[in-house]
Design a protein around this motif. Sequence first.
Motif, mmCIF file in Angstrom:
data_model
loop_
_atom_site.group_PDB
_atom_site.id
_atom_site.type_symbol
_atom_site.label_atom_id
_atom_site.label_comp_id
_atom_site.label_asym_id
_atom_site.label_seq_id
_atom_site.Cartn_x
_atom_site.Cartn_y
_atom_site.Cartn_z
ATOM 1 N N SER A 1 26.880 64.196 7.798
ATOM 2 C CA SER A 1 27.920 65.054 8.377
ATOM 3 C C SER A 1 27.833 66.499 7.886
ATOM 4 O O SER A 1 28.324 67.402 8.562
ATOM 5 C CB SER A 1 29.312 64.476 8.097
ATOM 6 N N VAL A 2 27.189 66.737 6.734
ATOM 7 C CA VAL A 2 27.106 68.098 6.200
ATOM 8 C C VAL A 2 25.682 68.650 6.174
ATOM 9 O O VAL A 2 25.466 69.778 5.724
ATOM 10 C CB VAL A 2 27.726 68.195 4.786
ATOM 11 N N LEU A 3 24.716 67.877 6.637
ATOM 12 C CA LEU A 3 23.315 68.307 6.574
ATOM 13 C C LEU A 3 23.102 69.658 7.263
ATOM 14 O O LEU A 3 23.565 69.869 8.385
ATOM 15 C CB LEU A 3 22.415 67.275 7.250
ATOM 16 N N PHE A 4 22.410 70.541 6.562
ATOM 17 C CA PHE A 4 22.031 71.860 7.063
ATOM 18 C C PHE A 4 23.234 72.734 7.417
ATOM 19 O O PHE A 4 23.129 73.632 8.240
ATOM 20 C CB PHE A 4 21.045 71.752 8.229
ATOM 21 N N LEU A 5 24.354 72.453 6.767
ATOM 22 C CA LEU A 5 25.549 73.285 6.908
ATOM 23 C C LEU A 5 25.783 74.011 5.588
ATOM 24 O O LEU A 5 25.245 73.613 4.553
ATOM 25 C CB LEU A 5 26.763 72.426 7.276
ATOM 26 N N PRO A 6 26.595 75.072 5.599
ATOM 27 C CA PRO A 6 26.861 75.802 4.360
ATOM 28 C C PRO A 6 27.411 74.871 3.275
ATOM 29 O O PRO A 6 28.231 73.990 3.546
ATOM 30 C CB PRO A 6 27.918 76.832 4.773
ATOM 31 N N ALA A 7 26.919 75.094 2.062
ATOM 32 C CA ALA A 7 27.335 74.263 0.935
ATOM 33 C C ALA A 7 28.614 74.829 0.331
ATOM 34 O O ALA A 7 28.583 75.793 -0.433
ATOM 35 C CB ALA A 7 26.223 74.199 -0.106
ATOM 36 N N ASN A 8 29.738 74.250 0.729
ATOM 37 C CA ASN A 8 31.019 74.620 0.121
ATOM 38 C C ASN A 8 31.987 73.447 0.225
ATOM 39 O O ASN A 8 31.758 72.494 0.974
ATOM 40 C CB ASN A 8 31.590 75.916 0.730
ATOM 41 N N ILE A 9 33.054 73.545 -0.527
ATOM 42 C CA ILE A 9 34.023 72.451 -0.625
ATOM 43 C C ILE A 9 34.685 72.154 0.719
ATOM 44 O O ILE A 9 34.978 71.002 1.039
ATOM 45 C CB ILE A 9 35.072 72.749 -1.725
ATOM 46 N N TYR A 10 34.915 73.190 1.520
ATOM 47 C CA TYR A 10 35.583 72.996 2.810
ATOM 48 C C TYR A 10 34.714 72.181 3.767
ATOM 49 O O TYR A 10 35.214 71.303 4.478
ATOM 50 C CB TYR A 10 35.967 74.342 3.429
ATOM 51 N N ILE A 11 33.425 72.480 3.777
ATOM 52 C CA ILE A 11 32.495 71.722 4.624
ATOM 53 C C ILE A 11 32.471 70.262 4.179
ATOM 54 O O ILE A 11 32.486 69.347 5.009
ATOM 55 C CB ILE A 11 31.084 72.348 4.580
ATOM 56 N N ILE A 12 32.449 70.040 2.870
ATOM 57 C CA ILE A 12 32.441 68.662 2.366
ATOM 58 C C ILE A 12 33.709 67.924 2.808
ATOM 59 O O ILE A 12 33.636 66.794 3.314
ATOM 60 C CB ILE A 12 32.312 68.640 0.823
ATOM 61 N N LEU A 13 34.857 68.546 2.633
ATOM 62 C CA LEU A 13 36.129 67.875 2.986
ATOM 63 C C LEU A 13 36.255 67.641 4.491
ATOM 64 O O LEU A 13 36.669 66.558 4.924
ATOM 65 C CB LEU A 13 37.311 68.671 2.445
ATOM 66 N N TRP A 14 35.887 68.644 5.285
ATOM 67 C CA TRP A 14 35.918 68.466 6.746
ATOM 68 C C TRP A 14 34.894 67.419 7.182
ATOM 69 O O TRP A 14 35.158 66.613 8.069
ATOM 70 C CB TRP A 14 35.686 69.788 7.483
ATOM 71 N N GLY A 15 33.724 67.437 6.553
ATOM 72 C CA GLY A 15 32.705 66.434 6.866
ATOM 73 C C GLY A 15 33.199 65.031 6.575
ATOM 74 O O GLY A 15 33.009 64.105 7.370
ATOM 75 N N LEU A 16 33.845 64.857 5.427
ATOM 76 C CA LEU A 16 34.401 63.552 5.058
ATOM 77 C C LEU A 16 35.431 63.096 6.085
ATOM 78 O O LEU A 16 35.375 61.958 6.578
ATOM 79 C CB LEU A 16 35.025 63.626 3.660
ATOM 80 N N LEU A 17 36.363 63.966 6.420
ATOM 81 C CA LEU A 17 37.414 63.617 7.379
ATOM 82 C C LEU A 17 36.836 63.272 8.754
ATOM 83 O O LEU A 17 37.148 62.217 9.324
ATOM 84 C CB LEU A 17 38.410 64.773 7.508
ATOM 85 N N LEU A 18 35.974 64.135 9.267
ATOM 86 C CA LEU A 18 35.405 63.895 10.598
ATOM 87 C C LEU A 18 34.516 62.655 10.618
ATOM 88 O O LEU A 18 34.564 61.863 11.570
ATOM 89 C CB LEU A 18 34.635 65.119 11.078
ATOM 90 N N PHE A 19 33.716 62.474 9.559
ATOM 91 C CA PHE A 19 32.876 61.277 9.507
ATOM 92 C C PHE A 19 33.731 60.013 9.535
ATOM 93 O O PHE A 19 33.441 59.082 10.293
ATOM 94 C CB PHE A 19 31.978 61.268 8.263
ATOM 95 N N ARG A 20 34.774 59.962 8.729
ATOM 96 C CA ARG A 20 35.613 58.749 8.696
ATOM 97 C C ARG A 20 36.289 58.522 10.056
ATOM 98 O O ARG A 20 36.431 57.379 10.500
ATOM 99 C CB ARG A 20 36.651 58.827 7.567
ATOM 100 N N ILE A 21 36.709 59.583 10.722
ATOM 101 C CA ILE A 21 37.323 59.432 12.054
ATOM 102 C C ILE A 21 36.320 58.803 13.019
ATOM 103 O O ILE A 21 36.624 57.816 13.696
ATOM 104 C CB ILE A 21 37.838 60.783 12.586
ATOM 105 N N PHE A 22 35.115 59.362 13.078
ATOM 106 C CA PHE A 22 34.105 58.806 13.981
ATOM 107 C C PHE A 22 33.704 57.389 13.566
ATOM 108 O O PHE A 22 33.479 56.534 14.422
ATOM 109 C CB PHE A 22 32.867 59.710 14.052
ATOM 110 N N ASP A 23 33.606 57.135 12.286
ATOM 111 C CA ASP A 23 33.200 55.814 11.803
ATOM 112 C C ASP A 23 34.254 54.758 12.105
ATOM 113 O O ASP A 23 33.921 53.622 12.447
ATOM 114 C CB ASP A 23 32.915 55.880 10.299
ATOM 115 N N ILE A 24 35.502 55.106 12.004
ATOM 116 C CA ILE A 24 36.576 54.132 12.245
ATOM 117 C C ILE A 24 36.797 53.920 13.741
ATOM 118 O O ILE A 24 36.910 52.792 14.210
ATOM 119 C CB ILE A 24 37.871 54.582 11.540
#
Length: 157
Positions: free
Chosen positions: A90-113
Amino acid sequence: MKSVHKFIATFFGTGYAPLAPGTAGAILAALFLMLWLYLNPEMGAFGIPLLIITVIVTILGAYSTDQLAEEWGKDPSRVVADEAIGMWISVLFLPANIYIILWGLLLFRIFDIWKPLGIRKMESIPGGWGVMMDDVLAGVYANISLRVGMMAYVYLG
């Protein structure tokens, strides 16, 4: 050797969490990214090193899941290595920052569920690869969603 496969498949034991083991695995994967970012604050993006780690964990996770299938069944909730790789994708090749990680986590879990747009079909792939691939696709959708969100933010700012 079964204990090594269990350690890999449960992503360092998070698959044994009594409540929401998939979310626990994804959170641990996000925490690894946060630690990596903390140790490498100059890192610009989650690039090739994360891709290599993701590929390795995907292969090991599929193999370990296959090795445990007789004991644990086809797609047990304890197997959460797939959640880790989905989170990382979910975060591959995106800017490395805390916001990307948190948004990636949220969006990944939404799509996964929710499993929209063919994600559920990936589960029909035989063996450990089917277990891994639905989360790979959920991670891809989360990554695309993050990119669209970033572009919208920049252009509509």
